[in-house]
Enzyme design. Sequence first.
Site, short mmCIF file in Angstrom:
data_model
loop_
_atom_site.label_atom_id
_atom_site.label_comp_id
_atom_site.label_asym_id
_atom_site.label_seq_id
_atom_site.Cartn_x
_atom_site.Cartn_y
_atom_site.Cartn_z
N ASP A 74 61.95 46.83 63.22
CA ASP A 74 61.68 46.25 61.90
C ASP A 74 60.21 45.85 61.92
O ASP A 74 59.73 45.25 62.88
CB ASP A 74 62.58 45.01 61.74
N GLU A 100 62.55 49.46 58.17
CA GLU A 100 63.23 49.42 59.47
C GLU A 100 63.99 50.72 59.66
O GLU A 100 64.18 51.49 58.72
CB GLU A 100 64.17 48.21 59.54
MG MG Z 1 60.49 43.64 58.08
#
Ligand code: MG
Length: 404
Positions: free
Chosen positions: A9, A99
């Site tokens: 992420d 992500e």
């Molecule tokens: Mg993020």
Amino acid sequence: MNKTVLHFDIDAFFASVEQLRNPALKGKPVIVGAGVIASCSYEARKYGLHAGMSIAKAKKLCPKALVLEGNCQIYRCVTDRIFEICHSLSPSIETYLDEAYCDLSGTEMVYHNDIIKPAREFKERVKNEVGLSATVGLGVNRMVAKMASKSAKPFGFRAIKAGDETGFISSLPVESLPGVGRKTGAIFKKFNINTIEEIRKLPIDSLKTLFGQNGAAIYERCRGRDTHVINEREIPKSISRETTFHKETTNRDEIEGMIHYLAERAMNTLRELKLLTKAVNLKIRYSDFIEDAATRRFVEHTNIDSEVFERLMDALKIVYKRRVSLRLVGVTLSNFKMESAHEQLSLFESDKEKEKRIKLYRSVDSIRNKYGFSSIIMGQSINISRNLEQDSYGYILRTPSLTK
Ligand SMILES: [Mg+2]
């Protein structure tokens, strides 16, 4: 079968991209959003700002915060570059806004059983080549990998070894479990249930009574087991599988066989997530590195391999025009919706045949999930089985990183 999944992420994604584009914003509290915060820099978070907060309130808490509207197209270009780097780790990735999950299972041999090293290298490459910081997690499934990266945020890296997942999630607060939002969390609190370990003490029936279908998913998830998507937010943007050939080729059977195999792998994940797709993209890269791609759409969403494969063959006709050998092929599914909205299918007599096929693919999936992907070889994939080595997980695909 043990899997290894990497989740990453990007830290403060929109705000970080803005700081990258305009160095004058570096080290300053930056907000991206209109009306509410879509993303804010870590400098802004120090003042208590977070995504979802109204910008009016944010301005009160941090008057010197700089507010930008943001630019979706630029963000998409940046994530495309990052997903490309991710593809060099494994042919299997599922992407979301900022992500992605990358399935490293079956690539252990390539990395001499040391998955940690390539995962760390990926993080380094994102930093060096794109200029952004990604938090990376490793685990035995998507859920554990994501919980690992979440626990390491920001700028972090965390790997949970197979067998350690239950211990890892036990002490985490209930809200850390996917599917436990503010509402569900508040109900748990009312019963004085504060950790994931405490949720595990509840029988499945109580969870179902309290939360319906979500309760059944919570029952699985609090035991470290992944379940299919249960809400819109968890639906990926795309599922893709790509690979380079062991040897560049112009052989039609081999090319079609590989596309078939990649499509099967992607469709297996699609059904595992209980999704239907409406678009499929085929990408090819020639031996001189020139690339081409084509997207084909479906009139109705589908989860049937043969329909997807048919469209891919149309796409191949369009893109493969030069008499030059191919080095890489890739298949990407996108435009998803959840399966539940599709269940009226059987109402129509003409769809009986379709239903039968869906059942067939489902039983193939369950055998493969148990005995490995290559326990059943279907259709044209047999064309590549002669040339490729197999392990129980599937064909051992060559990753782009090996050919550099
Ligand atoms: Mg993020």
